[in-house]
Design an enzyme around this catalytic site. Sequence first.
Site, PDB file in Angstrom:
ATOM      1  NE  ARG A  79       3.926  -0.221 -21.075  1.00 44.10           N
ATOM      2  CZ  ARG A  79       3.329  -1.178 -19.986  1.00 44.10           C
ATOM      3  NH1 ARG A  79       3.202  -2.407 -20.593  1.00 44.10           N
ATOM      4  NH2 ARG A  79       3.281  -0.798 -18.886  1.00 44.10           N
ATOM      5  NE  ARG A 127     -18.917   4.828  -8.108  1.00 41.95           N
ATOM      6  CZ  ARG A 127     -19.938   4.398  -8.700  1.00 41.95           C
ATOM      7  NH1 ARG A 127     -21.229   5.298  -8.337  1.00 41.95           N
ATOM      8  NH2 ARG A 127     -20.440   3.759  -9.432  1.00 41.95           N
ATOM      9  CG  ASP A 143      -1.556   1.203  -5.486  1.00 44.76           C
ATOM     10  OD1 ASP A 143      -2.439   0.679  -5.747  1.00 44.76           O
ATOM     11  OD2 ASP A 143      -1.152   1.757  -6.710  1.00 44.76           O
ATOM     12  NE  ARG A 202       0.626  10.450 -16.723  1.00 43.22           N
ATOM     13  CZ  ARG A 202       1.153   9.103 -16.955  1.00 43.22           C
ATOM     14  NH1 ARG A 202       1.276   8.602 -17.948  1.00 43.22           N
ATOM     15  NH2 ARG A 202       1.598   8.387 -15.695  1.00 43.22           N
ATOM     16  CD  GLU A 236     -13.393  -6.119  -9.207  1.00 41.61           C
ATOM     17  OE1 GLU A 236     -12.520  -7.077  -8.770  1.00 41.61           O
ATOM     18  OE2 GLU A 236     -13.322  -5.150  -9.566  1.00 41.61           O
ATOM     19  NE  ARG A 263     -11.312  -5.258 -11.855  1.00 40.83           N
ATOM     20  CZ  ARG A 263     -10.172  -5.187 -11.089  1.00 40.83           C
ATOM     21  NH1 ARG A 263      -8.894  -5.046 -11.635  1.00 40.83           N
ATOM     22  NH2 ARG A 263     -10.320  -5.226  -9.586  1.00 40.83           N
ATOM     23  CE1 TYR A 285      -6.949   2.284  -4.499  1.00 38.54           C
ATOM     24  CE2 TYR A 285      -4.883   3.041  -5.097  1.00 38.54           C
ATOM     25  CZ  TYR A 285      -5.928   2.029  -4.869  1.00 38.54           C
ATOM     26  OH  TYR A 285      -5.403   0.675  -5.245  1.00 38.54           O
TER      27      TYR A 285
HETATM   28  C1  LIG Z   1     -10.888  -2.944  -4.881  1.00 36.44           C
HETATM   29  C2  LIG Z   1      -9.539  -2.495  -4.059  1.00 36.44           C
HETATM   30  C3  LIG Z   1      -8.502  -3.188  -5.021  1.00 36.44           C
HETATM   31  C4  LIG Z   1      -7.146  -2.686  -4.686  1.00 36.44           C
HETATM   32  N1  LIG Z   1      -6.318  -3.340  -5.371  1.00 36.44           N
HETATM   33  C5  LIG Z   1      -4.782  -3.007  -5.025  1.00 36.44           C
HETATM   34  C6  LIG Z   1      -3.833  -3.634  -5.928  1.00 36.44           C
HETATM   35  O1  LIG Z   1      -4.099  -4.260  -6.795  1.00 36.44           O
HETATM   36  N2  LIG Z   1      -2.402  -3.201  -5.490  1.00 36.44           N
HETATM   37  C7  LIG Z   1      -2.337  -2.432  -4.691  1.00 36.44           C
HETATM   38  O2  LIG Z   1      -1.174  -1.854  -4.088  1.00 36.44           O
HETATM   39  N3  LIG Z   1      -3.371  -1.893  -3.725  1.00 36.44           N
HETATM   40  C8  LIG Z   1      -4.572  -2.120  -3.863  1.00 36.44           C
HETATM   41  N4  LIG Z   1      -5.624  -1.619  -3.144  1.00 36.44           N
HETATM   42  C9  LIG Z   1      -5.279  -0.774  -2.148  1.00 36.44           C
HETATM   43  C10 LIG Z   1      -5.138  -1.541  -0.656  1.00 36.44           C
HETATM   44  O3  LIG Z   1      -6.154  -2.198  -0.486  1.00 36.44           O
HETATM   45  C11 LIG Z   1      -4.824  -0.614   0.411  1.00 36.44           C
HETATM   46  O4  LIG Z   1      -3.576   0.043  -0.037  1.00 36.44           O
HETATM   47  C12 LIG Z   1      -4.572  -1.114   1.778  1.00 36.44           C
HETATM   48  O5  LIG Z   1      -5.272  -2.162   2.121  1.00 36.44           O
HETATM   49  C13 LIG Z   1      -4.867   0.136   2.805  1.00 36.44           C
HETATM   50  O6  LIG Z   1      -4.690  -0.736   4.152  1.00 36.44           O
HETATM   51  P1  LIG Z   1      -5.150   0.309   5.283  1.00 36.44           P
HETATM   52  O7  LIG Z   1      -4.488  -0.538   6.475  1.00 36.44           O
HETATM   53  O8  LIG Z   1      -5.137   1.748   5.343  1.00 36.44           O
HETATM   54  O9  LIG Z   1      -6.775  -0.136   5.473  1.00 36.44           O
HETATM   55  P2  LIG Z   1      -7.905  -1.337   5.552  1.00 36.44           P
HETATM   56  O10 LIG Z   1      -7.165  -2.491   5.085  1.00 36.44           O
HETATM   57  O11 LIG Z   1      -9.049  -0.864   5.157  1.00 36.44           O
HETATM   58  O12 LIG Z   1      -7.585  -1.620   7.302  1.00 36.44           O
HETATM   59  C14 LIG Z   1      -8.548  -0.829   8.013  1.00 36.44           C
HETATM   60  C15 LIG Z   1      -9.122  -1.712   9.223  1.00 36.44           C
HETATM   61  O13 LIG Z   1      -9.754  -0.982   9.954  1.00 36.44           O
HETATM   62  C16 LIG Z   1     -10.935  -1.638  10.704  1.00 36.44           C
HETATM   63  N5  LIG Z   1     -11.744  -0.615  11.067  1.00 36.44           N
HETATM   64  C17 LIG Z   1     -12.377   0.482  10.617  1.00 36.44           C
HETATM   65  N6  LIG Z   1     -13.110   1.202  11.549  1.00 36.44           N
HETATM   66  C18 LIG Z   1     -12.845   0.472  12.623  1.00 36.44           C
HETATM   67  C19 LIG Z   1     -13.542   0.603  14.081  1.00 36.44           C
HETATM   68  N7  LIG Z   1     -14.419   1.626  14.248  1.00 36.44           N
HETATM   69  N8  LIG Z   1     -13.088  -0.357  14.887  1.00 36.44           N
HETATM   70  C20 LIG Z   1     -12.330  -1.092  14.729  1.00 36.44           C
HETATM   71  N9  LIG Z   1     -11.739  -1.449  13.383  1.00 36.44           N
HETATM   72  C21 LIG Z   1     -12.040  -0.469  12.553  1.00 36.44           C
HETATM   73  C22 LIG Z   1     -11.467  -2.179   9.354  1.00 36.44           C
HETATM   74  O14 LIG Z   1     -12.197  -3.270   9.937  1.00 36.44           O
HETATM   75  C23 LIG Z   1      -9.990  -2.624   8.590  1.00 36.44           C
HETATM   76  O15 LIG Z   1      -9.614  -4.080   9.141  1.00 36.44           O
HETATM   77  C24 LIG Z   1      -6.898  -2.096  -3.616  1.00 36.44           C
HETATM   78  C25 LIG Z   1      -7.850  -1.288  -2.925  1.00 36.44           C
HETATM   79  C26 LIG Z   1      -9.103  -1.498  -3.238  1.00 36.44           C
HETATM   80  C27 LIG Z   1     -10.552  -1.002  -2.470  1.00 36.44           C
END
Ligand SMILES: Cc1cc2nc3c(=O)[nH]c(=O)nc-3n(C[C@H](O)[C@H](O)[C@H](O)COP(=O)(O)OP(=O)(O)OC[C@H]3O[C@@H](n4cnc5c(N)ncnc54)[C@H](O)[C@@H]3O)c2cc1C
Length: 365
Positions: A175, A248, A349, A171, A299, A279, A347
Amino acid sequence: MIYDYLIVGSGLFGAVFAHEAHKVGKKCLVIDKSDHIAGNVYCEKIEGINVHKYGAHIFHTSNKDVWDYINQFAEFNNYINSPVAIYKDELYNLPFNMNTFSKMWGIKTPAEAKEIIEKQRSEYKIGEPKNLEEQALSLAGKDVYEKLIKGYTQKQWGRPCTDLPSFIIKRLPFRFTFNNNYFNDRYQGIPIGGYTKIVEKLLDGVDVSLNTDYYDFIKINPNIARKTVFTGMIDEFFGYKLGTLEYRTVRFETEILECDNYQGNAVVNYTDYEVPYTRIIEHKHFEFGNQEKTVISREYSTEWTPGMEPYYPVNDEKNTHLYSRYKELAEQEKNIIFGGRLGQYKYYDMDKVIEAALHLVSEEL
Ligand SMILES: Cc1cc2nc3c(=O)[nH]c(=O)nc-3n(C[C@H](O)[C@H](O)[C@H](O)COP(=O)(O)OP(=O)(O)OC[C@H]3O[C@@H](n4cnc5c(N)ncnc54)[C@H](O)[C@@H]3O)c2cc1C
């Protein structure tokens, strides 16, 4: 066993888990293969500006518990995300709202906007849409699709909208008020001083080892902890034995500019296909910075190949099915919990990843 928990990854998921477990007296070790904490929300200070190293991060949530939780670790500013779109030499407010429509068609009232959209949509009522282009045309009509959706989506996915499945756009958030706030959530902002500080506070008192890859570490320390919380890539954990999950990714070109204000807004989307980036982020505007210089990131949306940062899971049928098979394998690992965006191929947030980590921790402890 030296630790109760080995936590692989110092992103928000791992850090929230570690904080809560540490708080109730569990011994935790957080390891990260990177040379910094905070994973995807890491900010690097350049010219006094917090640069969102892995893409623009705006905190927004409607969950008051999560908002109260994160506010323990930072004060948030009153940033409201109001992106601008540039299509050739035309400039529009996003999300699609009365400011967008009045600029596009020179109209003033919601009734006029609705009439134009309805008229344009009705030209494309073509039964079940076969692809994203047909879906978008039947939802938005020609003008909004051609100027604001088509080129941007093609760049994002690296293929024509006619080759993309219609389910990508379910959708469109129209707004009919003059409101440029991108999000509908109750709470929104940027942590003053950046995100890395939040993670520093979450990990206060917890043992942390950086530049430490799980696979090397666990060979040498197989009995380091009773349980492991793994937030890395689930397919990598299992040696890609069922195949590789697709992502991606985004390539950033970051530049320091000798001017104090380059584009007047934190987020500007380039919606025509001819401009190769999707962007430009001007980081200082997230924190209303008044530094002499500015830092921008262009980007480029890119196909992911192993070795690159995996960003957006491709939630099509093939990858969803493959993930479900990895999940079955994960469930057999009794002392390993898979969490976060990479561990769950999802994905999330930031608010959702915090919610998920808090949920897991309450189940665990
Ligand atoms: C481009 C982008 C924009 C975004 N913008 C927003 C936003 O505007 N607002 C929002 O709410 N959310 C946003 N997000 C989502 C947000 O980034 C995630 O919700 C959040 O960072 C996820 O946290 P995480 O701990 O799951 O993963 P991550 O932050 O990826 O942490 C995983 C960690 O594990 C480590 N790791 C991986 N494999 C290994 C290994 N083998 N050994 C040791 N360490 C390892 C990595 O180095 C990393 O530090 C965005 C995401 C992206 C990709």
